[in-house]
Structures are given as C-alpha cells and as structure tokens.
Scaffold this motif. Structure first.
Motif, PDB file in Angstrom:
ATOM      1  N   ILE A  99      18.348  27.651  25.502  1.00  0.00           N
ATOM      2  CA  ILE A  99      19.482  27.205  26.310  1.00  0.00           C
ATOM      3  C   ILE A  99      19.034  26.764  27.706  1.00  0.00           C
ATOM      4  N   CYS A 100      17.759  26.417  27.859  1.00  0.00           N
ATOM      5  CA  CYS A 100      17.290  25.873  29.139  1.00  0.00           C
ATOM      6  C   CYS A 100      18.079  24.608  29.461  1.00  0.00           C
ATOM      7  N   LYS A 101      18.388  24.403  30.722  1.00  0.00           N
ATOM      8  CA  LYS A 101      19.202  23.251  31.121  1.00  0.00           C
ATOM      9  C   LYS A 101      18.522  21.927  30.780  1.00  0.00           C
ATOM     10  N   ASN A 124      15.930  26.174  35.827  1.00  0.00           N
ATOM     11  CA  ASN A 124      16.023  25.628  34.477  1.00  0.00           C
ATOM     12  C   ASN A 124      16.466  26.705  33.487  1.00  0.00           C
ATOM     13  N   LEU A 125      16.271  27.960  33.860  1.00  0.00           N
ATOM     14  CA  LEU A 125      16.634  29.086  33.005  1.00  0.00           C
ATOM     15  C   LEU A 125      18.036  29.580  33.334  1.00  0.00           C
ATOM     16  N   ASN A 126      18.612  30.324  32.416  1.00  0.00           N
ATOM     17  CA  ASN A 126      19.952  30.848  32.603  1.00  0.00           C
ATOM     18  C   ASN A 126      19.998  31.870  33.738  1.00  0.00           C
ATOM     19  N   HIS A 127      21.056  31.776  34.565  1.00  0.00           N
ATOM     20  CA  HIS A 127      21.319  32.739  35.639  1.00  0.00           C
ATOM     21  C   HIS A 127      20.102  32.942  36.558  1.00  0.00           C
ATOM     22  N   GLY A 128      19.499  31.848  36.957  1.00  0.00           N
ATOM     23  CA  GLY A 128      18.385  31.928  37.890  1.00  0.00           C
ATOM     24  C   GLY A 128      17.092  32.431  37.278  1.00  0.00           C
ATOM     25  N   GLY A 129      17.076  32.661  35.981  1.00  0.00           N
ATOM     26  CA  GLY A 129      15.869  33.181  35.332  1.00  0.00           C
ATOM     27  C   GLY A 129      15.566  34.619  35.700  1.00  0.00           C
ATOM     28  N   ILE A 130      16.588  35.339  36.180  1.00  0.00           N
ATOM     29  CA  ILE A 130      16.360  36.692  36.671  1.00  0.00           C
ATOM     30  C   ILE A 130      15.893  37.626  35.562  1.00  0.00           C
ATOM     31  N   ARG A 185       8.342  18.582  39.284  1.00  0.00           N
ATOM     32  CA  ARG A 185       7.339  18.989  38.300  1.00  0.00           C
ATOM     33  C   ARG A 185       7.362  20.481  38.013  1.00  0.00           C
ATOM     34  N   SER A 186       8.206  21.214  38.719  1.00  0.00           N
ATOM     35  CA  SER A 186       8.269  22.664  38.541  1.00  0.00           C
ATOM     36  C   SER A 186       8.887  23.025  37.200  1.00  0.00           C
ATOM     37  N   SER A 187       8.231  23.908  36.455  1.00  0.00           N
ATOM     38  CA  SER A 187       8.797  24.371  35.182  1.00  0.00           C
ATOM     39  C   SER A 187       9.970  25.326  35.404  1.00  0.00           C
ATOM     40  N   ASN A 188      10.119  25.812  36.648  1.00  0.00           N
ATOM     41  CA  ASN A 188      11.190  26.761  36.952  1.00  0.00           C
ATOM     42  C   ASN A 188      12.501  26.075  37.299  1.00  0.00           C
TER      43      ASN A 188
END
Length: 308
Positions: A99-101, A124-130, A185-188
């Motif tokens: 479910i990555c954006k 890119n991850l759900n809820h800030g990738g926390i 270019r950030s994967s985050n």
C-alpha cells in the motif's frame, strides 16, 4: 433465522455454530495493547455476539479458523504472512500486499514535472512509516549496522534524507522548483501535487471504511491542511462516489480505509490503510455505532440464505 454454508457444511442456524475467526498480527505485536486498532474493538463486538475470535502473532503456529484477517501493520506485507494466511478457507486482505503511495498515486511528481501549483512531500509508507521505524529499532541491536545508521543520521541532519515520524511531518512547498532534487530520489518519500479540498476556509478529507458489504463514509474538516481524526473540528456523513467502490475492488481491500478528496467533482485517492487506527472522531456514541455496523460486515463472507 439464517442458514449458512461453511467449508461445504450446511448449518441449520448461526446460533448452532460459532464461527471461528482469526486475526493475524505481526510477531512483534504480541504483548502490546491492541486497543489502538479498530479491529480489536470490532473483535470484542464479535465475541459479544457469540463468535469465537483468536489472535495469532507471527506464522509459527496454525490456529484452526473458518476465516482469517491479515492485519499486518506494514506498508509492504512480508510474503510469509500472506502464505500463512492462504492456508485458511476464507482470507480477508490476503491479496493486499503493498500500500505504498508510489503504487497508486495519480499525483506523483518528478523533478521535471510540469506542475505550477503547490506540492506536498509525504512518506511513501503508511502513517509516516512509523511502524517500520519501530520494528527496525527493535530488530537492530546497538552494535549492528552502526555505519549505516550513523550515515543515515548525518544525511537527515544535512537535509538530504527525509524522516517522518507521523503525517504531521509532511511538508507543503509552494513550487516544485523549491523541492531539493535528492528528495525525489528518496525511497522514504513521495512528492505529489497538493490538491486540497477547501470549503469555508477549512480543509477536508473523506474517509471510506469498509468490512465486507458494510461501509461508512465521512467527511472530516480541519483548519490544518493535514486533516486527521485527531485535529478535525467537524465530521459529516457523505455518500461515496462510485469510483471508491471501483478502487476498493481493484485493490482487493476486504477490510480497511481509503482517504480521498474531491476536486472539481473528481475523487483523488490519497491513502490506503488496511490496519485502521482507533482514533475517535469527536462523538464516542457515533464511533461505537459505526464499529458495530462495520463488524456485521463479517457475515458477508459466509454464504447466507434465508431459511424456509
């Protein structure tokens, strides 16, 4: 009276058979307070109605059940969880792997995109990738991968790598030319067109929650451009656009939430969540009523017919 068929057996009445429901969590969730998730409150409602609900943590032990819900709070579900869930007769969210954006965003931008409006830089991850950050911290011992962690921290201090602790860290920037090139270019992170739904000087977002054939849709209003349940000042029930049902079907989302806005009559999907949080929306009684309604959606996964 309701007659149901489960695993090929026709049962006289739902009262004569207590369905076995399993909820699959991550191994690291064992022992934590799960009341932060809506599914926990829904499971309590199932138990009160006479259904048996088991929580499974990790994939080491198979617990017999008629139906399993994959509730793995990562944006990308590890393959072993999906393979484990596939052993069960009925699997909810068994095909929702990523479910990555970047997988679904229609407003994603690159450094050379032709866009003159504001942009928003999100995780890119759900809820800030926390959840991924917490899990990584649990797994990594202090002496392991020291070089990687130090260099990553230096990059963040220099502004070369983005770190989001929650959605309120998302950045709204006036023009795409002002976004540092390395952020693209950030994967985050993901850079998107900022297209807010504004009315009466308030920002709005629409939340469609679903379980089986039961769904709710609400429109939240906030003075904050990052609209969340925790900062909304008004909630209204709205009718979802037909596109939302098409999204849900395409995503194979059996249980979860879709956040979107409507711009010039066109719905734009912002976020997908398959592990809904239990943040309340102003009125506790309305929250309880909504959870009860959603909980009854579980029966749509069993073949039901009226008895003669």
């Amino acid at each position: 009276d309701i007659r149901i068929r489960i695993n090929g057996y026709h049962l006289a009445s739902i009262r004569e058979y207590s369905m076995q429901i399993a909820v699959l969590f991550r191994k690291v969730d064992e022992g934590i307070d799960l009341s932060c998730y809506t599914i926990h409150h829904i499971a309590e409602l199932w138990r009160k109605s006479g259904l048996n609900v088991s929580y499974i943590f990790g994939v080491e032990k198979y617990v017999p059940a008629d139906l399993i819900i994959v509730h793995i709070d990562f944006s990308i579900v590890p393959r072993e969880y999906l393979e484990f869930a596939s052993k069960y007769p009925i699997v909810l969210n068994g095909q929702v792997e990523n479910i990555c954006k970047s997988e679904f965003s229609e407003g994603a931008l690159g450094p050379d995109s032709d866009w003159n409006g504001k942009v928003i830089v999100k995780s890119n991850l759900n809820h800030g990738g926390i959840q991924e950050q917490i899990h990584s911290a649990i797994l990594n011992k202090p002496h392991l991968d020291l070089y990687r962690r130090i260099t990553s921290k230096v990059k963040r201090l220099m502004g070369r790598e983005l770190l989001f602790m929650d959605p309120y860290d998302y950045k709204i920037i006036d023009h795409i030319s002002m976004v540092p090139k390395h952020w693209f270019r950030s994967s985050n992170a993901i850079v998107e067109k900022f297209m807010p739904e504004i009315e009466n000087n308030l920002y709005h977002i629409r939340m469609f929650q679903v379980l089986g054939d039961h769904w709710t849709c609400e429109r939240l209003a906030s003075p904050n451009p990052i609209v969340k349940g925790g900062n909304c000042v008004n909630v209204e029930v709205v009718e979802p656009e037909k596109d939302i049902f098409e999204w849900r079907q395409k995503l194979k989302l059996d249980y979860g939430k879709l956040d979107y806005v409507v711009i010039d009559g066109k719905p734009i999907l912002l976020d997908i969540n398959k592990t809904i949080g239990a943040t309340g929306l102003i009125d506790k009684k309305e929250n309880d009523k909504k959870r009860k309604y959603l909980s009854d959606g579980i029966y749509s996964y069993f073949n039901q017919t009226e008895a003669e």
